[in-house]
Design a protein around this motif. Structure first.
Motif, mmCIF file in Angstrom:
data_model
loop_
_atom_site.group_PDB
_atom_site.id
_atom_site.type_symbol
_atom_site.label_atom_id
_atom_site.label_comp_id
_atom_site.label_asym_id
_atom_site.label_seq_id
_atom_site.Cartn_x
_atom_site.Cartn_y
_atom_site.Cartn_z
ATOM 1 N N PRO A 1 13.813 20.436 -44.723
ATOM 2 C CA PRO A 1 14.675 21.128 -43.767
ATOM 3 C C PRO A 1 14.406 20.259 -42.290
ATOM 4 N N PHE A 2 15.345 19.919 -41.590
ATOM 5 C CA PHE A 2 15.215 19.464 -40.386
ATOM 6 C C PHE A 2 14.362 20.659 -39.309
ATOM 7 N N GLY A 3 13.416 20.016 -38.763
ATOM 8 C CA GLY A 3 12.670 21.034 -37.942
ATOM 9 C C GLY A 3 11.437 21.598 -38.546
ATOM 10 N N LEU B 1 20.975 14.778 -53.812
ATOM 11 C CA LEU B 1 20.358 15.042 -52.645
ATOM 12 C C LEU B 1 20.758 16.508 -52.200
ATOM 13 N N LEU B 2 21.976 16.854 -52.897
ATOM 14 C CA LEU B 2 22.584 18.290 -52.582
ATOM 15 C C LEU B 2 21.990 19.212 -53.409
ATOM 16 N N THR C 1 20.571 21.814 -42.087
ATOM 17 C CA THR C 1 20.521 20.417 -41.784
ATOM 18 C C THR C 1 19.227 19.957 -42.485
ATOM 19 N N TRP C 2 19.283 18.860 -43.157
ATOM 20 C CA TRP C 2 18.307 18.166 -43.972
ATOM 21 C C TRP C 2 17.990 16.726 -43.683
ATOM 22 N N VAL C 3 16.696 16.623 -43.827
ATOM 23 C CA VAL C 3 16.027 15.152 -43.535
ATOM 24 C C VAL C 3 15.849 14.372 -44.995
ATOM 25 N N LEU C 4 16.407 13.198 -44.988
ATOM 26 C CA LEU C 4 15.906 12.241 -45.954
ATOM 27 C C LEU C 4 15.003 11.307 -45.596
ATOM 28 N N GLU C 5 13.769 11.191 -45.737
ATOM 29 C CA GLU C 5 12.687 10.339 -45.105
ATOM 30 C C GLU C 5 12.416 9.391 -46.408
ATOM 31 N N ASN D 1 7.677 6.403 -40.979
ATOM 32 C CA ASN D 1 8.558 6.310 -42.142
ATOM 33 C C ASN D 1 10.042 6.170 -41.425
ATOM 34 N N PHE D 2 11.166 6.356 -42.183
ATOM 35 C CA PHE D 2 12.485 6.163 -41.792
ATOM 36 C C PHE D 2 13.337 7.476 -42.087
ATOM 37 N N GLN D 3 13.937 8.049 -41.358
ATOM 38 C CA GLN D 3 14.687 9.230 -41.290
ATOM 39 C C GLN D 3 16.127 9.266 -41.246
#
Length: 373
Positions: free
Chosen positions: A105-107, A143-144, A151-155, A175-177
């Motif tokens: 989760p974002f944050g 991913l769902l 809001t979700w982050v894919l890193e 890394n890349f988000q």
């Protein structure tokens, strides 16, 4: 003058960056194996999209800070794998490649979620000699799945294994988000159906329009209401118990991410009137030719068992009679107590008999007798 393509310049610069990285990380004097292109491969419902990492000789759209969009759980957001383009020379050799990812989760603290690694097998030799592609394009990570609304982050980051040591594309460990939103259903539409009914009513129909994002519909009813069909759908059939009370009917859309805002319908339960009381204007048992008047305590809305609909009826024969009452709301009472009315047959005419001759002399007598004692 010989023209040099932009992609060739980019490739040269990426290799130079890789050589600099190797000089810093291994202390060798020449780059002999490295990376010049990385991709994460994502399908958002329209086929695979290739998003570049830190090595981007192809000058492709980048993965970092990619706003991937908003999705209902039943839509498509698939991580299908990744791709790495590598080079080698001077005895260097690439032994394998992989992309690693995690979703959180974002944050929140990303380090609470471990990475999952996807192996990228050898795919093809490229030009010039020594360049290679390592790729997996159909890994099918949904991913769902299992994500709540938000809001979700894919890193991600990439790694190759070489005979000179591992090489990374990890933005110097950051890394890349990219981010995406998972959506609960939108607000439910207006509820169609009656706004009132009598206690004990059956087969009441309620519905709301279907809408995108809802995999099912959750209905909430007051006490004394029961759904007899349609639970989980946008249309239900409801029965009311005699004890049902006024209240609010609600419906909301649901999906794997959560429950959307509800729609409401205020509903009134009208009580049924009490059973009528019949009063008689005379004896309930009478002789032929007689009658009795029966009267309901309700001035209107009466329906007698003989079909009459007035407050009072005249009964002139034997009958078992009752009456029900329907009030202004259309609610009907139970039937009154049954009243038994009896018509008794009149007796036959008496027969007169004499004790002797009916002709007598003056001063004589005769006895006459009735057939009834």
């Amino acid at each position: 003058m010989q023209q040099v393509s932009t992609s060739a310049i980019n490739a040269f610069l990426q290799r130079a960056l890789g050589m600099l990285f190797l000089l810093i990380s291994t202390g060798v004097l020449a780059q002999q194996a490295g990376i010049f292109q990385t991709y994460a491969i994502v399908n958002r419902g329209n086929g695979n999209e290739f998003r570049a990492g830190g090595f981007n000789a192809d000058n492709a759209a980048t993965f970092q800070d990619w706003q991937m969009g908003s999705f209902f759980p039943n839509q498509t957001l698939i991580l299908n794998g990744g791709e790495i383009k590598t080079f080698k020379n001077g005895g260097g050799n690439v032994l394998g490649a992989e992309i690693s990812y995690r979703v959180y989760p974002f944050g929140t603290n990303a380090n609470l979620v471990p990475f999952t690694t996807i192996d990228l097998p050898f795919s093809a030799n490229l030009f010039p000699a020594g360049d290679q592609r390592w790729a997996r394009t159909a890994h099918n990570v949904n991913l769902l799945a299992g994500r709540s609304a938000g809001t979700w982050v894919l890193e991600v980051f990439w790694r190759i294994r070489t005979n000179l040591g591992d090489r990374f594309d990890s933005r110097f460990g950051q890394n890349f988000q990219a981010v995406f939103n998972v959506l609960a259903p939108p607000a439910a539409g207006v509820i169609s159906g009656p706004t009132s009914a009598c206690a004990g009513a059956a087969s009441l129909q309620f519905s709301t329009p279907t809408f995108a994002g809802a995999s099912s519909y959750n209905w909430t009813l007051p006490a004394g209401y029961s759904i007899v069909s349609g639970q989980g759908t946008n249309a239900i059939t409801v029965n009311l118990e005699p004890s049902a009370v006024n209240g609010t009917i609600t419906v909301s859309g649901q999906n794997a991410a959560g429950t959307g805002p509800s729609s409401t319908l205020a509903f009134t339960v009208n009580p049924n009137p009490t059973a009528p009381v019949i009063s008689a204007g005379g004896a309930l048992q009478f002789c032929e030719g007689g009658s009795v008047e029966l009267t309901s305590n309700y001035t209107s809305g009466n329906l007698w068992s003989n079909g009459a609909n007035t407050q009072s009826i005249i009964v002139d024969n034997s009958a078992s009679l009752s009456v029900v009452h329907t009030d202004a709301n259309g609610c009907q009472s139970s039937a009154s107590s049954v009243v038994e009315v009896g018509e008794n047959a009149n007796p036959a005419a008496p027969v007169v008999s004499s004790s002797g001759s009916t002709t007598i002399c003056s001063g004589g007598a005769i006895t006459l007798s009735s057939s009834y004692e």
